[in-house]
Design an enzyme around this catalytic site. Structure first.
Site, PDB file in Angstrom:
ATOM      1  N   PRO A 230       0.852  -1.198   0.000  1.00  0.00           N
ATOM      2  CA  PRO A 230       0.000   0.000   0.000  1.00  0.00           C
ATOM      3  C   PRO A 230       0.883   1.242   0.000  1.00  0.00           C
ATOM      4  O   PRO A 230       1.545   1.545   0.990  1.00  0.00           O
ATOM      5  CB  PRO A 230      -0.798  -0.137   1.303  1.00  0.00           C
ATOM      6  CG  PRO A 230       0.059  -0.990   2.180  1.00  0.00           C
ATOM      7  CD  PRO A 230       0.807  -1.923   1.277  1.00  0.00           C
ATOM      8  N   ASP A 406       5.915   2.571   1.764  1.00  0.00           N
ATOM      9  CA  ASP A 406       5.043   1.437   2.069  1.00  0.00           C
ATOM     10  C   ASP A 406       4.351   1.724   3.404  1.00  0.00           C
ATOM     11  O   ASP A 406       5.005   1.766   4.451  1.00  0.00           O
ATOM     12  CB  ASP A 406       5.880   0.154   2.149  1.00  0.00           C
ATOM     13  CG  ASP A 406       5.040  -1.107   2.339  1.00  0.00           C
ATOM     14  OD1 ASP A 406       3.892  -0.998   2.809  1.00  0.00           O
ATOM     15  OD2 ASP A 406       5.544  -2.201   2.028  1.00  0.00           O
ATOM     16  N   HIS A 407       3.019   1.931   3.342  1.00  0.00           N
ATOM     17  CA  HIS A 407       2.299   2.347   4.551  1.00  0.00           C
ATOM     18  C   HIS A 407       2.204   1.240   5.584  1.00  0.00           C
ATOM     19  O   HIS A 407       1.802   1.485   6.736  1.00  0.00           O
ATOM     20  CB  HIS A 407       0.895   2.823   4.178  1.00  0.00           C
ATOM     21  CG  HIS A 407       0.433   3.999   4.997  1.00  0.00           C
ATOM     22  ND1 HIS A 407       0.902   4.264   6.263  1.00  0.00           N
ATOM     23  CD2 HIS A 407      -0.450   4.995   4.729  1.00  0.00           C
ATOM     24  CE1 HIS A 407       0.325   5.342   6.748  1.00  0.00           C
ATOM     25  NE2 HIS A 407      -0.500   5.815   5.833  1.00  0.00           N
ATOM     26  N   ARG A 408       2.543  -0.003   5.226  1.00  0.00           N
ATOM     27  CA  ARG A 408       2.613  -1.062   6.225  1.00  0.00           C
ATOM     28  C   ARG A 408       3.793  -0.837   7.165  1.00  0.00           C
ATOM     29  O   ARG A 408       3.761  -1.216   8.339  1.00  0.00           O
ATOM     30  CB  ARG A 408       2.774  -2.432   5.552  1.00  0.00           C
ATOM     31  CG  ARG A 408       1.630  -2.859   4.658  1.00  0.00           C
ATOM     32  CD  ARG A 408       1.971  -4.145   3.931  1.00  0.00           C
ATOM     33  NE  ARG A 408       3.170  -4.019   3.109  1.00  0.00           N
ATOM     34  CZ  ARG A 408       3.713  -5.009   2.401  1.00  0.00           C
ATOM     35  NH1 ARG A 408       3.178  -6.223   2.443  1.00  0.00           N
ATOM     36  NH2 ARG A 408       4.799  -4.806   1.670  1.00  0.00           N
ATOM     37  N   VAL A 410       5.766   2.309   7.133  1.00  0.00           N
ATOM     38  CA  VAL A 410       6.020   3.717   7.432  1.00  0.00           C
ATOM     39  C   VAL A 410       4.695   4.437   7.684  1.00  0.00           C
ATOM     40  O   VAL A 410       3.816   4.456   6.816  1.00  0.00           O
ATOM     41  CB  VAL A 410       6.769   4.392   6.267  1.00  0.00           C
ATOM     42  CG1 VAL A 410       7.103   5.849   6.618  1.00  0.00           C
ATOM     43  CG2 VAL A 410       8.034   3.621   5.904  1.00  0.00           C
TER      44      VAL A 410
END
Length: 436
Positions: A230, A406-408, A410
């Site tokens: 994501p 990567d929102h997982r 960061v």
């Protein structure tokens, strides 16, 4: 005695290679380890050495043909070869006849490479000679990436003569190979529609390029990146006038004489400092282990556009380099990429990437993550434009930075702080003193 040499596994489980060029011809005598061909894998264009001393009897694939691991590549006439050493099929046995330079696992039945026993690698089994390197992509290519139709040169010529588009033909041969019968069957239903319609460009309305090599694996990597991580993108426009003035002073400094110093040099140093303060952008998501891998080093990837496609070589342990050492490393990386001399080691193991879209006159974009990395920074063009400076409007040198993460791994705050730190350093290089 005729011995048929099958395409070996050239490393990392690759299943096929394309013949780029032959360095020998039928009837020519060759020595052991003499370069006989160049073949392109998903990783590199590799010079293939001869496994025997003898005479070339036949070449089984023309340049441009994709050959699977374990398929016949070239036949040798070996004087005094032991008849019992040749299999009933006429293929050479899996056991090697000599110490070869640059081959991967030995190919056994069904074209599958056999695993080597663990242990020290003999000095004689050196790495393959790499002449051009491509982007390291995922081992599994998504179904959405179309492979080149599998056929032999005579069948391709027949298809061309009959006006048959091989991409629209389903092969009925072994492993989906398109046969003459397949082409004839297709032609019988389409021959009446095969008259080309002329256009203003060389009489051709459209053309097709097989999806292969760098483009094929870049596509696979980008599809995987888009659908597994994501991604969030943020932008920051900063006044980099002081950095550009610093760059001019460094170019005039004897200590930096002869070095190629560019805005990318300063951006790379700023990124390395910012990663030290924002380590979540220097991580990897391990799905199999359900763990977050924190890197305590930075292998800094630099996206490079080459004639063969996009590559992302990286500078190992860049966090320990001085500005001068970083400038040297960047210059060497760019030179090797242009000359197609990047090594496989330089393509693997990156932890964070910079892409310099400013060299194309672009201000900003939404860069896509390189698979396995948590962040990527796009560097825009430096432009002179009106800007607020010390309470007044002045012409200043301005740059836009674009970061994707990567929102997982960061959070928004962490990604924003990283981008702000890079911008602070570039707008006021003296800020480095507050960060180290």
């Amino acid at each position: 005695m005729i011995k048929v040499f099958k395409l070996p596994d050239l490393g990392e489980g690759l299943t096929e290679s394309e013949v780029v060029a032959w360095k020998v011809s039928p009837g020519q005598s060759v020595e052991l380890n003499q370069i006989i061909a160049e073949v392109e894998t998903a990783k590199a264009v590799v010079e293939l050495p001869s496994p025997f001393t003898g005479t070339i009897s036949a070449l089984h694939a023309e340049p441009g043909t994709v050959v699977g691991v374990g398929e016949p590549l070239v036949s040798f006439d070996i004087e005094g070869a032991d008849d019992d050493a040749v299999l009933a099929s006429g293929h050479a046995p899996a056991k090697r006849e000599a110490n070869l330079v640059g081959y991967g696992a030995i190919v056994e039945k069904d074209g599958r490479p056999a695993r080597r026993a663990r242990g020290p690698v003999p000095a004689s089994e050196a790495a393959p000679v790499v002449t051009a390197v491509v982007e390291d992509a995922l081992a599994v290519v998504p179904d959405a990436v179309q492979e080149r139709p599998r056929s032999t040169p005579p069948v391709r010529k027949l298809a061309k003569d009959l006006g048959v588009d091989l991409t629209q033909v389903t092969g009925t041969g072994q492993r989906g190979l398109i046969t003459r019968e397949d082409v004839n069957a297709s032609a019988s239903g389409t021959a009446a529609e095969s008259v080309p319609v002329p256009s203003a460009v060389d009489g051709v309305r459209e053309s097709r390029t097989p999806i292969k090599g760098v483009r094929k694996h870049t596509a696979a990597a980008m599809v995987a990146s888009a659908f597994t991580a994501p991604q969030v993108s943020e932008f920051l426009t900063v006044d980099v006038t002081e950095s550009m003035e610093l760059l001019a002073r460094l170019k005039a400094n004897r200590a930096f004489a002869g070095l190629k110093l560019t805005p990318l040099t300063l951006v790379a140093k700023a990124v390395l400092i910012a990663l030290g303060n924002n380590p979540t952008l220097n991580t990897r998501w391990d799905e199999a282990a359900q763990e977050i891998v924190q890197f305590h080093y930075v292998n800094l990837g630099i996206a490079a556009a080459t004639p063969r496609g996009l590559t992302v070589p990286n500078i190992k342990d860049a966090q320990g380099l001085s500005l001068k050492e970083l400038a040297v490393a960047l210059a060497e990386l760019a030179e090797n990429a242009r000359a197609a001399k990047t090594t496989p080691a330089e393509l693997n193991g990156g932890t964070f990437t910079i892409t310099n879209i400013g060299v194309f006159g672009i201000d900003a974009g939404t860069p896509m993550l390189y698979p396995g990395e948590a962040g990527i920074l796009a560097v825009g063009a430096v432009r002179r434009q009106p800007w607020e400076h010390r309470g007044e409007i002045a012409l200043r040198q301005v740059m836009t930075l674009s970061v994707s993460f990567d929102h997982r791994l960061v959070d928004g705050e962490q990604g924003s702080r990283f981008l702000a730190d890079v911008g602070s350093i570039l707008s006021d290089p003296g800020m480095v003193l507050t960060m180290i």
